[in-house]
Write a protein that holds these residues in place. Structure first.
Motif, short mmCIF file in Angstrom:
data_model
loop_
_atom_site.label_atom_id
_atom_site.label_comp_id
_atom_site.label_asym_id
_atom_site.label_seq_id
_atom_site.Cartn_x
_atom_site.Cartn_y
_atom_site.Cartn_z
N ASP A 141 46.49 38.78 41.64
CA ASP A 141 46.49 38.35 43.04
C ASP A 141 47.71 38.90 43.77
N ARG A 142 48.89 38.83 43.10
CA ARG A 142 50.11 39.32 43.73
C ARG A 142 50.08 40.83 43.89
N ALA A 143 49.53 41.51 42.89
CA ALA A 143 49.45 42.97 42.97
C ALA A 143 48.53 43.42 44.10
N ILE A 144 47.39 42.73 44.24
CA ILE A 144 46.45 43.07 45.32
C ILE A 144 47.09 42.81 46.67
N ALA A 145 47.76 41.65 46.81
CA ALA A 145 48.41 41.32 48.08
C ALA A 145 49.52 42.32 48.39
N ARG A 146 50.30 42.69 47.40
CA ARG A 146 51.40 43.64 47.61
C ARG A 146 50.87 45.00 48.04
N THR A 147 49.77 45.43 47.41
CA THR A 147 49.19 46.73 47.76
C THR A 147 48.59 46.69 49.16
N ALA A 148 47.89 45.61 49.48
CA ALA A 148 47.28 45.48 50.81
C ALA A 148 48.35 45.42 51.90
N GLN A 149 49.49 44.78 51.59
CA GLN A 149 50.57 44.70 52.58
C GLN A 149 51.17 46.07 52.89
N ARG A 150 51.04 47.00 51.95
CA ARG A 150 51.52 48.36 52.21
C ARG A 150 50.52 49.15 53.04
N GLY A 151 49.41 48.51 53.38
CA GLY A 151 48.40 49.17 54.20
C GLY A 151 47.47 50.07 53.42
N GLU A 152 47.42 49.89 52.11
CA GLU A 152 46.57 50.73 51.26
C GLU A 152 45.31 49.97 50.87
N ALA A 153 44.21 50.70 50.75
CA ALA A 153 43.03 50.13 50.13
C ALA A 153 43.30 50.01 48.63
N VAL A 154 42.87 48.92 48.03
CA VAL A 154 43.12 48.69 46.62
C VAL A 154 42.17 49.54 45.78
N ARG A 155 42.76 50.31 44.87
CA ARG A 155 41.98 51.12 43.92
C ARG A 155 42.37 50.64 42.52
N LEU A 156 41.51 49.84 41.91
CA LEU A 156 41.85 49.15 40.66
C LEU A 156 41.16 49.81 39.48
N LEU A 157 41.91 50.00 38.40
CA LEU A 157 41.38 50.57 37.17
C LEU A 157 41.76 49.66 36.00
N ASP A 158 40.78 49.27 35.20
CA ASP A 158 41.05 48.57 33.94
C ASP A 158 40.54 49.47 32.82
N ILE A 159 41.43 49.89 31.93
CA ILE A 159 41.06 50.91 30.95
C ILE A 159 40.38 50.33 29.71
N ALA A 160 40.41 49.01 29.55
CA ALA A 160 39.74 48.37 28.40
C ALA A 160 39.25 47.01 28.84
N ALA A 161 38.30 46.99 29.75
CA ALA A 161 37.94 45.76 30.46
C ALA A 161 36.97 44.88 29.70
N GLY A 162 36.18 45.46 28.76
CA GLY A 162 35.08 44.68 28.22
C GLY A 162 34.16 44.30 29.38
N PRO A 163 33.64 43.09 29.44
CA PRO A 163 32.82 42.69 30.59
C PRO A 163 33.64 42.57 31.87
N GLY A 164 34.96 42.36 31.75
CA GLY A 164 35.83 42.31 32.93
C GLY A 164 35.68 41.09 33.79
N ARG A 165 35.41 39.94 33.17
CA ARG A 165 35.17 38.72 33.93
C ARG A 165 36.32 38.39 34.87
N TYR A 166 37.57 38.51 34.38
CA TYR A 166 38.72 38.12 35.22
C TYR A 166 38.87 39.05 36.42
N VAL A 167 38.52 40.33 36.26
CA VAL A 167 38.59 41.26 37.39
C VAL A 167 37.52 40.90 38.42
N LEU A 168 36.33 40.58 37.94
CA LEU A 168 35.25 40.20 38.85
C LEU A 168 35.62 38.94 39.64
N GLU A 169 36.27 37.99 38.97
CA GLU A 169 36.70 36.78 39.67
C GLU A 169 37.76 37.11 40.72
N ALA A 170 38.64 38.06 40.41
CA ALA A 170 39.65 38.48 41.39
C ALA A 170 38.98 39.14 42.59
#
Length: 596
Positions: A409-438
């Motif tokens: 949450d803090r990383a997304i907010a920090r990136t958005a505050q810089r005026g950037e679109a968030v480009r997120l990569l998880d290199i070993a996500a499995g199903p990635g439930r926590y990313v989907l919830e974010a």
């Protein structure tokens, strides 16, 4: 030593305050305002000493020590732990000892920002329960402090009553928020009558301590003694032989196992528990000053742990786990019976079945743990599954998810505050439930997400999960998390990358360094990396001798110290910003920024 002692007036009376403390507050991550004192130096200074008070006490108790120790060119800071002194909360209570350790980390980061003092230019002096808190902070969060002085650490409190710990555990179950009143009288702390009276008259000192904190201190101390080899900060241990409050043998065990290249111990035969408030307190105060000043003037070199997978503390533990136990070892047969039980009746549990089918470290296995819903064949199967899900490691995994989401949450907010679109990569996500919830929680943020894994089954599970959650903006890709070139070639180029629950599964550092090299190439300067670590595990041996991993091999883990993990990340070109750790010290989640 005689010269050092002579430099401080040897008197049993309370000195008049020569350094006046200013009073402040800082706000913790849960919104609590904690009180602290600051003793400013005579001139500008980039060095600081942090003071951690003992249980029941408060930061004002350090005034006499600050006056006696000299070091006028150094900042001194001390905060009142929650439930103590002038900090809020029910007296002697906190939700957990782990919360108090996190408070300490947030206090230090507050000081670093507010006063511009690097953590590497800070030293710690701590007493009793405060010494356990300081040692836990150094062990779990791996701050690069200059030195640490631990006075009579309460690694084992003398409870005197047989079976006291078992009784406290029962009391905690019956009445979760309960309190114990200290049996310690002022005269049991110091031979100095004036100091004993000052203690007795101090209205900010609370005689009670919460049962949960007393038990947490006990459990944390057990972990610290067992895993003291993970602590590498220069350490001075001060012990009192006539101590009525804490035991001395655990202090010796802790000292013997310390991984610090610089470690020293001083024993005061006639001292009671309050080392810095005894009649002859100028002795430990002078010794403390000498040790800290030596580390400030001539700091011990920081040992590189980049090849700790080849030799050293954690490698020796891992090597032992890879060796079969003797046929005559009772543990061998106990683990064999446990494995047989889990592979027969244990399969009534859905979680255990998934573990045997895909590996207990697989993405599908972890997804079941994250959901935390007991499932199984018959009522017995569900009971087994609940016990399985409530094991310490899986509780830690779920807390790791909470911490990962907090930092994400803090990383997304920090990136958005810089005026950037968030480009997120998880290199070993499995199903990635926590990313989907974010993603669901940040529906208002422009975001593209790539979730990778080598396991096709985990990716298929993730696609179905994303569809069930109504998320269509995620790209699932099969990829090797240890292929640097494949990571570097991922598009779009990520400004937030996540590695969760991966590196701790592999004992060798070579693949980890290769993976981090790929992430460093993929993430532009200013981009963020979120990474997890497992510095310790209470069931490390059981897991190695009972459970298979996703490849069907024994799940032998090498627990990397937090110092080692942070060094690997730093060597790849990242600077750590913060770390979060669960109460049991099993899993950490950290955020680092890509340096230019």
């Amino acid at each position: 030593m005689a010269t050092l002692i002579a430099e401080i007036e040897n008197t049993s009376t309370q000195l008049p305050a020569t350094r006046i403390a200013s009073e402040h507050c800082f706000t913790t991550s849960d919104g609590t305002e904690l009180f602290y004192r600051a003793w400013a130096p005579q001139g500008k200074s980039s060095q600081a000493v942090l003071l951690f008070h003992r249980g029941h006490e408060h930061s004002g108790r350090w005034q006499d020590v600050v006056d006696r120790i000299g070091m006028e060119e150094t900042w001194f800071f001390a905060f009142d732990a929650r439930g103590h002194g002038r900090s809020p909360g029910e007296r002697g209570y906190a939700e957990s000892f782990g919360r108090m350790v996190r408070d300490a980390d947030e206090f230090v980061r507050h000081l670093s920002v507010t006063h511009g003092i690097a953590v590497a230019d800070m030293a710690v002096v701590a007493q009793s329960v405060g010494a356990v808190l300081a040692a836990a902070w150094v062990h779990d969060y791996a701050p690069p402090i200059r030195a640490m002085v631990l006075a009579t650490p309460a690694l084992r409190i003398k409870l005197y009553v047989p079976g006291a710990i078992a009784g406290l555990r029962l009391l905690r179950k019956v009445k979760p928020k309960s309190f114990i009143r200290s049996y310690v009288k002022p005269r049991m702390l110091t031979h100095d009558q004036e100091q004993a009276q000052l203690y007795a008259d101090d209205e900010l000192i609370t005689p009670q301590i919460a049962t949960n904190i007393l038990l947490d201190v006990h459990h944390t101390s057990t972990r610290l003694i067992e895993d003291a080899g993970a602590i590498v900060a220069p350490t001075l241990l001060l012990s009192s032989s006539a101590d009525y409050v804490v035991e001395s043998k655990p202090q010796q065990q802790f000292f013997d196992r310390l991984g610090s290249a610089v470690k020293e111990r001083e024993v005061y035969p006639s001292f009671y528990h309050s080392t810095f408030w005894e009649k002859e307190r100028d002795l430990p105060i002078a010794r403390t000053r000498e040790f800290i000043e030596r580390q400030f003037e001539d700091p011990a070199p920081v040992a590189s742990l980049l090849e700790a997978d080849k030799s050293g503390y954690s490698k020796s533990i891992c090597d032992d786990l890879e060796q079969p136990l003797s046929l005559l070892s009772p543990k061998r047969w106990a683990y064999a019976l446990q494995k047989l039980g889990m592979n027969t009746g244990g399969r009534l549990s859905r979680g255990v079945r998934i573990g045997w089918r895909t590996g207990f470290d697989s993405g599908e296995s972890l997804d079941h743990v994250y959901r935390n819903r007991a499932e199984g064949t018959t009522f017995i199967g569900r009971m087994i599954d609940r016990a399985y899900l409530d094991s310490p490691g899986w509780r830690g995994i779920r807390q790791r998810k909470v911490h990962m989401l907090e930092l994400l949450d803090r990383a997304i907010a920090r990136t958005a505050q810089r005026g950037e679109a968030v480009r997120l990569l998880d290199i070993a996500a499995g199903p990635g439930r926590y990313v989907l919830e974010a993603i669901q929680r940040h529906a208002d943020v422009e975001m593209s997400t790539v979730l990778c894994d080598r396991d096709v089954g985990g990716l298929d599970w993730g696609r179905a999960l994303a569809k069930s959650m109504g998320i269509t903006s995620v790209d699932y890709r099969q990829s090797d998390a240890f292929d640097a070139d494949a990571i570097a070639a991922q598009t779009p180029r990520p400004n937030i990358a996540v590695v969760s629950g991966l590196y701790e599964l592999f004992p060798d550092n070579g693949p980890i360094r290769e993976s981090l090299r790929g992430l460093a190439a993929a993430i532009p300067a200013g981009g963020l990396l979120l990474y997890t670590n497992q510095p310790w595990h209470p069931q490390q041996e059981m897991i190695a001798r009972v459970l298979p991993n996703r490849d069907g091999d024994p799940w032998v883990m090498r627990c990397r110290t937090q110092v080692e993990m942070d060094q690997l990340v730093a060597a790849a070109g990242f600077r750590k910003l913060e770390t979060l750790v669960d109460d049991e010290g099993i899993f950490s989640v950290s955020m680092a920024v890509r340096e230019g």
